[in-house]
Enzyme design. Structure first.
Site, PDB file in Angstrom:
ATOM      1  N   HIS A  34       0.873  -1.183   0.000  1.00 29.37           N
ATOM      2  CA  HIS A  34       0.000   0.000   0.000  1.00 29.37           C
ATOM      3  C   HIS A  34       0.909   1.233   0.000  1.00 29.37           C
ATOM      4  O   HIS A  34       2.150   1.098  -0.026  1.00 29.37           O
ATOM      5  CB  HIS A  34      -0.935  -0.039   1.217  1.00 29.37           C
ATOM      6  N   HIS A  37       4.038   1.377   2.325  1.00 29.97           N
ATOM      7  CA  HIS A  37       5.259   0.706   1.831  1.00 29.97           C
ATOM      8  C   HIS A  37       5.949   1.568   0.780  1.00 29.97           C
ATOM      9  O   HIS A  37       7.172   1.686   0.765  1.00 29.97           O
ATOM     10  CB  HIS A  37       4.906  -0.644   1.186  1.00 29.97           C
ATOM     11  N   GLY A 149       9.202   1.259   8.823  1.00 32.20           N
ATOM     12  CA  GLY A 149       8.067   2.125   9.129  1.00 32.20           C
ATOM     13  C   GLY A 149       7.893   2.301  10.635  1.00 32.20           C
ATOM     14  O   GLY A 149       7.945   1.332  11.387  1.00 32.20           O
ATOM     15  N   SER A 188      -1.492  -3.873   5.610  1.00 37.29           N
ATOM     16  CA  SER A 188      -1.942  -4.952   4.726  1.00 37.29           C
ATOM     17  C   SER A 188      -3.148  -5.647   5.342  1.00 37.29           C
ATOM     18  O   SER A 188      -4.029  -6.139   4.628  1.00 37.29           O
ATOM     19  CB  SER A 188      -0.817  -5.961   4.514  1.00 37.29           C
TER      20      SER A 188
HETATM   21  P1  AMP Z   1       5.040  -5.287   6.441  1.00 35.25           P
HETATM   22  O1  AMP Z   1       4.823  -5.590   4.990  1.00 35.25           O
HETATM   23  O2  AMP Z   1       3.797  -5.088   7.222  1.00 35.25           O
HETATM   24  O3  AMP Z   1       6.035  -6.234   7.077  1.00 35.25           O
HETATM   25  O4  AMP Z   1       5.754  -3.859   6.444  1.00 35.25           O
HETATM   26  C1  AMP Z   1       6.950  -3.627   5.746  1.00 35.25           C
HETATM   27  C2  AMP Z   1       7.505  -2.290   6.173  1.00 35.25           C
HETATM   28  O5  AMP Z   1       6.568  -1.261   5.838  1.00 35.25           O
HETATM   29  C3  AMP Z   1       7.755  -2.205   7.687  1.00 35.25           C
HETATM   30  O6  AMP Z   1       8.948  -1.481   7.924  1.00 35.25           O
HETATM   31  C4  AMP Z   1       6.542  -1.466   8.159  1.00 35.25           C
HETATM   32  O7  AMP Z   1       6.747  -0.769   9.366  1.00 35.25           O
HETATM   33  C5  AMP Z   1       6.310  -0.501   7.004  1.00 35.25           C
HETATM   34  N1  AMP Z   1       4.927  -0.020   7.010  1.00 35.25           N
HETATM   35  C6  AMP Z   1       3.802  -0.775   7.114  1.00 35.25           C
HETATM   36  N2  AMP Z   1       2.719   0.019   7.148  1.00 35.25           N
HETATM   37  C7  AMP Z   1       3.164   1.307   7.060  1.00 35.25           C
HETATM   38  C8  AMP Z   1       2.531   2.585   7.038  1.00 35.25           C
HETATM   39  N3  AMP Z   1       1.216   2.712   7.140  1.00 35.25           N
HETATM   40  N4  AMP Z   1       3.309   3.685   6.929  1.00 35.25           N
HETATM   41  C9  AMP Z   1       4.665   3.560   6.834  1.00 35.25           C
HETATM   42  N5  AMP Z   1       5.323   2.388   6.852  1.00 35.25           N
HETATM   43  C10 AMP Z   1       4.587   1.275   6.964  1.00 35.25           C
END
Ligand code: AMP
Length: 282
Positions: A34, A37, A149, A188
């Site tokens: 989204h 990311h 993030g 996600s």
């Molecule tokens: P994930 O796919 O959930 O493992 O997230 C991958 C990276 O994207 C991690 O460093 C998360 O902290 C970051 N992330 C997920 N959601 C957000 C968001 N809403 N804003 C900024 N970074 C995000």
């Protein structure tokens, strides 16, 4: 965008870039991408000559097998979004590429106190899994910069500790949380919410804002209880609503103006667990 499932391919390509003097920025993800990311990719593009993203739903960090099974997978769309954002390389490994030795008897980490609170307490083994996958990815990519993030605030501190313990040279870059117009942190997992759950989920951010707004007005315990009641009234089940020292994650019983504070919240909407946090303005 160069896409590979093989670590040997990625290492070969990266070695070429590194020999040319290109700096490498790395954005690890679990896919179902989204705009949050993509904001990490954009930050990496500002600073690094080449940007690598990974999409890997890491089985070892799911303490709840149902959560793993239901984790959304949208790989075609992810590829389009990354290519459009200008990402240079995508690493898409299989479980056996990441864990050729299998999933039992994996290494463990001593994250100390950090692993005993909040999501560490609520999701036993979760941060061990994060350590296992991030250390493997870091050893493959060996980036100059790693982008994380702030939405996963505790994970940022855990990975900072991992980077320190392992002596990785990468610099950590924390990127602010990207939100939907109603304040809900992009995630996600939001894709799994029903329309009704999606509508009430914005209460999570509203509670964080009210915790910030009432700093200095009321004891935190009262604000915490108010947030709990509002959420439960609308069908959300709070897991924790906490205030902590933003540097150490030491939990605070009350507002403490001498410390940089962060409010952290986890709540279930149905069986979907959502987390969010807000660093309080002084
Ligand atoms: P994930 O796919 O959930 O493992 O997230 C991958 C990276 O994207 C991690 O460093 C998360 O902290 C970051 N992330 C997920 N959601 C957000 C968001 N809403 N804003 C900024 N970074 C995000």
């Amino acid at each position: 965008m160069y896409i590979t499932k093989q670590k040997s391919d990625l290492i070969q390509l990266l070695t070429g870039y590194k020999n040319e003097g290109d700096s490498i920025g790395f954005v690890p993800t679990m896919g179902a991408l989204h705009a949050g990311h993509i904001s990490l990719i954009e930050e990496a593009e500002k600073k690094n000559a080449k940007v690598v993203a990974s999409v890997f739903v890491n089985p070892t960090q799911f303490n709840d097998p149902k959560d793993f099974e239901k984790y959304p997978i949208t790989i075609e769309k992810d590829i389009q979004m990354l290519a459009k954002a200008g990402c240079d390389m995508l690493f898409l490994p299989s479980v056996s590429e990441m864990y050729p030795e299998g999933l039992s008897d994996l290494e463990t980490y001593d994250f100390g106190f950090l692993e005993t609170v909040l999501d560490g307490a609520a999701r036993p083994g979760h941060f061990q899994g994060v350590g296992q996958v991030v250390s493997r990815l870091m050893e493959i990519v060996q980036p100059d910069d790693l982008y994380l993030g702030q939405k996963d605030f505790q994970q940022c501190l855990i990975i900072s500790e991992l980077v320190k313990q392992k002596g990785y040279k990468a610099q950590l870059n924390y990127v602010p949380t990207k939100r939907e117009p109603d304040g809900l942190a992009m995630s996600s997992r939001n894709k799994r919410l029903t329309d009704k759950q999606r509508a009430t989920a914005s209460l999570i951010y509203q509670c964080l804002i009210s915790i910030e707004a009432q700093n200095g007005q009321k004891p935190f315990s009262i604000v915490q209880k108010e947030c709990q009641d509002i959420m439960m009234d609308k069908g959300l089940r709070p897991d924790y609503i906490m205030l902590a020292n933003a540097e150490t994650l030491e939990l605070l019983e009350d507002y403490d103006a001498s410390k940089k504070m962060v409010a952290l919240l986890a709540a279930y909407a149905g069986d979907v667990r959502l987390i969010d946090n807000l660093i309080l303005k002084k």
